[in-house]
Each structure stands twice: as C-alpha cells, then as structure tokens.
Design an enzyme around this catalytic site. Structure first.
Site, mmCIF file in Angstrom:
data_model
loop_
_atom_site.group_PDB
_atom_site.id
_atom_site.type_symbol
_atom_site.label_atom_id
_atom_site.label_comp_id
_atom_site.label_asym_id
_atom_site.label_seq_id
_atom_site.Cartn_x
_atom_site.Cartn_y
_atom_site.Cartn_z
ATOM 1 N N ASP A 33 -2.253 2.181 -4.593
ATOM 2 C CA ASP A 33 -3.489 2.605 -3.931
ATOM 3 C C ASP A 33 -4.581 1.563 -4.149
ATOM 4 O O ASP A 33 -4.494 0.709 -5.043
ATOM 5 C CB ASP A 33 -3.942 3.964 -4.471
ATOM 6 C CG ASP A 33 -2.952 5.075 -4.132
ATOM 7 O OD1 ASP A 33 -2.265 4.952 -3.091
ATOM 8 O OD2 ASP A 33 -2.846 6.041 -4.916
ATOM 9 N N HIS A 46 0.820 -1.211 0.000
ATOM 10 C CA HIS A 46 0.000 0.000 0.000
ATOM 11 C C HIS A 46 0.857 1.267 0.000
ATOM 12 O O HIS A 46 0.333 2.363 -0.241
ATOM 13 C CB HIS A 46 -0.923 -0.006 1.230
ATOM 14 C CG HIS A 46 -2.182 0.772 1.021
ATOM 15 N ND1 HIS A 46 -2.447 1.508 -0.124
ATOM 16 C CD2 HIS A 46 -3.281 0.949 1.816
ATOM 17 C CE1 HIS A 46 -3.629 2.074 -0.026
ATOM 18 N NE2 HIS A 46 -4.165 1.760 1.148
#
Length: 479
Positions: A454, A450
């Site tokens: 995204d 992450h």
C-alpha cells in the site's frame, strides 16, 4: 580371473593346481595346428602360433583328447599368454589414431539456462591453444560464458558457426593434441587460397580443342526450355548475411540474447505488476561529509574506497526491516515473507543490464558492502560474473545518478516487489532554519507492486531511507 579360480579350487580340494587344471582342460577335438609333441608324448602349444589366444578358455578348445595335462603349470600357460596380451594393451594405449583428437564442447550454463547463442570465436583454425584457454563465447539470456579448450594443442576445425543456437554438451571445435592434419587457415580462406594456388590454363590449349562451342551450344539449346519454366525464386538470405537497410544511413543488427531477455522481463513486469512510484528528496550533506572525513582512514584500513552506495544499502536494509512487506513477494494466492535481505545492485554493462546480488546484506558492515560491490561490478564489466551471483535477490537498487539522471521511474525486477532508484546529486537552494542555503540534493524514487504494498508502507519506507541518509548516526543508535 580363471587362473585365480583354479588356484582357489586346488587349495579347497587339497589337490595340486596342475591336476585341477587338467580337469578343466578336457575337451574332445582333433589335434589342431600350432601344437608340437615332446619326447614324453606331451602336447605343448607354440607361443608364436597362439598370438590370438587371449584367455584360458580359448586354449581349451585346441587341446587334443588324451593329452597329458599334468605337466602343464599355471606359470607355463601364463608365460604363453602374457607376451601377446601385453602387446595388445600397449597397442591400444599408444595408438596414433586414438586419443589425439579431443572435442571442445559447450559447458553447463546454469540450471535456468537450456541453450545459448555462439556469439564469436576467439581463435581460428590452426591456432595454438593451452588448457582452459577460451576459444569461443556463448551468449545466454543472463551472462556470456566462455568455452575453454579441454587440452593443449592446435585447433583442427570448427564444427559450429557463429550465430548457431547451442546447448550444453554441443561440440563446437576439434582440437589436435599433436597438431597433425591441421590446416593453418581460416575456413573462409581455404577456398580462395586453393583457387589462387591453381595456375590458369594456357591460352593455346583452350583455343585448340572445341569444348567451348559444345558448352555454348548446349546452353543455347537449354535457353528455350528455361524460358518456358517460371523464373526461380530469389535466393534466401542466411542468418548471418546482412540485410539491406530500409532507408539510407540506417543499420540493422540482431538483438543479443541478453537484450532480448531484459526486454521480455521488463515487459512482463509491466504486464503483471500494478506499478506505482513514489518520490522523495534527500539532503546528502551529512553522508558526503562522513565520506570526506573518513575516506583516507577507511581506505588505509579496509583497502577499498568509501562510496555512497554502501550508505544507501545500509539505509535500504533498515527500511526493509521496518517495513517487511517491501521485502515480501506474491506467489499465487500466498505472500512469501523473507527473513533475509539479499539486495540486487543494477549494473549497466556494454552488453546490457545485469543485477548481481549482495547476499545477507543485513549482516554486513560498510567495508564488507563496498568490497562486495566492487568485486561484483568488476566481474559484471569484464563478463566473468556467474549465474549464481545474479540469482535471487529480494530488493533492487538502481543508481541512474552515475549517468546524470535527474529523475526516473524504475521498473521492478521480477519476482521482487519493489525497486529503489537513486539519481544525480544537484546543488539546489533549500530552506534550512529559515535561511536559504545551497544543499547537495538527490531525488529518490520507489517503484512498488501496488497489489501487495500500500501507499502507506511505500511512503514510510522511502521516508526511512531519507532519515538514515540525512543522519547516518541513526544506524548506530537504531532509531
């Protein structure tokens, strides 16, 4: 070389080779033994007395002053020296104690591997081996490597033990090409066989003399001294000696290097990456029908079975092309975008998890992917896969469905940024066109870093996988 120089000097100076030789043999020393005079007053060496002469320089030291060298020719001196030199050369080449023993050493194991563990010997001392026949296995962090015999012969002895840490070039065994001086028993059996071969001493001889009372008295005198000293510490167990289990019905075994490496990398992945997993489900009806309709023709033409993995590899390639960030990686403060797609396929083996790589998957069709998967899977199962075949990779696919896994959250394979998890196919009731019908469904999962990716890109990528697998015609139309 000296004779060639003399010849060149003779030609360049316009003189004969014997006159130039005479100038080169000037030295002032008394007559040495081993010389004989001819009727003309010439002094010639006797070949049998000059067995140690190996060069022309040695001969110049034994010529007496005033000797006539004009009658010496290059051919005569060469004839005097040649027999002994030839004999010495043959003695070195055919010496019985030179070149019979060869060492079996640990081979080069890869650029990223500096050492390994000697897992086990495949042969015993005294066994006959052929050239390139494996005699031992070295377990590394990634693969198991065989140590092959450099020559055909008989294993004389082992100079390393199982469990030792070895480096490339370490000698582990000695092989005799002729088989001489080889003990045809294992090292652990030598002591027991030797003790068994010695007959016990007769009982009457042991009773006649008085060595035993002396030994007993000596030990009795030493007992008070031992009592004053502290008791010795318990002997330390060796690395190969089994330890007592802490509880009943338990076993303690050391971890393999491959298992240690997998554990370290996966823990580093959790500590480094910001792991997040997103899920989706795929209707496998169309892909399974495609496989069922063309499996026979596919096998007849390409010589390999059509599986489901090639469909997911092609779907992953399409998804990575649509979302290039999934194929990228963080390097310090930079992002490295890859213009190639190397897909790693996680394969479970009895020794641990390995990930062979399909290079340039974006350039391959279904048949080429299936052939490459089968080849790499066989090598991984029998332990013959190489380091280069597992190095690199920009994206990983893990198929836990072959073992019956319904749902999981896979861990990223560093230094990649994402991994796709496939699961088992289960027939479940689905609503299709307002009607509830049974459908073969599979849960898929994408674990991603992450920090780089995204949620939007991750969901779009997984959605692309779903669309391509549910309707493979999209690959033909590129939509």
């Amino acid at each position: 070389m000296m004779l060639s120089i003399l010849r060149r000097r003779a030609v360049s100076q316009g003189g004969s080779s014997s006159s130039i030789l005479g100038q080169s043999l000037r030295c002032i020393q008394p007559a040495a033994p081993g010389l004989r005079s001819t009727a003309g007053g010439e002094i010639l060496p006797q070949p049998r007395e000059f067995g140690h002469v190996r060069s022309l320089c040695h001969m110049t030291r034994i010529i007496s002053p005033g000797c006539s060298t004009s009658s010496w020719s290059i051919r005569e001196i060469t004839a005097c020296l040649h027999p002994k030199v030839t004999m010495l050369t043959q003695h070195r080449l055919f010496s019985s104690d030179n070149g019979d023993l060869v060492d079996a050493v640990v081979p080069f194991m890869g650029e990223s591997i500096s050492d390994g563990t000697l897992a086990k010997f495949l042969k015993n001392p005294g066994d006959r081996v052929e050239v390139d026949e494996p005699i031992a296995q070295i377990e590394t962090d990634k693969v198991t490597i065989d140590v092959a015999s450099p020559e055909a012969g008989v294993i004389q002895k082992f100079v390393a033990k199982e469990g030792d840490t070895v480096e490339p070039g370490t000698k582990i065994a000695v092989i005799s090409k002729s088989g001489e001086g080889v003990a045809y028993v294992a090292p652990s059996e030598k002591t027991s066989d030797k003790a068994a071969s010695q007959p016990p001493p007769p009982a009457d001889k042991s009773d006649e003399g008085k060595p035993k009372p002396k030994v007993e008295s000596a030990s009795a005198l030493e007992k008070p001294k031992k009592a004053t000293s502290p008791p010795p510490p318990p002997p330390k167990r060796s690395a190969t000696e089994p330890q007592l289990p802490p509880k009943e019905r338990e076993r303690r075994v050391p971890m393999t290097r491959l298992r240690k490496r997998v554990a370290t990398r996966l823990k580093d992945s959790q500590n480094t990456f910001a792991l997040l997993t997103t899920f989706n489900e795929v209707d496998m009806t169309n892909l399974m029908k495609l496989r069922s309709d063309y499996k026979d023709a596919f096998l007849e033409k390409h010589g390999v079975k059509l599986g489901l993995m090639s469909g997911f590899v092609k779907a992953a390639v399409s998804g990575l092309q649509n979302q290039p960030i999934i194929n990228a990686v963080i390097d310090g403060d930079d992002i490295i975008y890859r213009d190639y797609i190397d897909i790693s396929i996680a394969v479970g083996t009895p020794k641990g998890l390995v990930v062979p790589v399909i290079r340039d998957a974006e350039k391959m069709n279904f048949a080429e992917i299936e052939k490459e998967i089968n080849t790499l899977a066989k090598k991984a199962s029998n332990g013959t896969i190489s380091i280069d075949e597992m190095a690199g990779g920009s994206f990983t696919i893990s198929n836990g469905g072959v073992y019956g896994s319904l749902l999981s959250t896979p861990i990223i394979n560093p230094p990649q940024s994402a991994i796709l998890g496939m699961h088992t196919i289960v027939s479940r009731p689905m609503v299709v066109g307002g009607t509830i019908v049974p459908r073969p469904m599979m849960y898929i999962a994408l674990t991603y870093d992450h920090r780089l990716i995204d949620g939007r890109e991750a969901v779009f990528f997984l959605r692309r996988i779903k669309d391509v697998v549910e309707d493979p015609r999209r690959l033909l139309l590129d939509i």
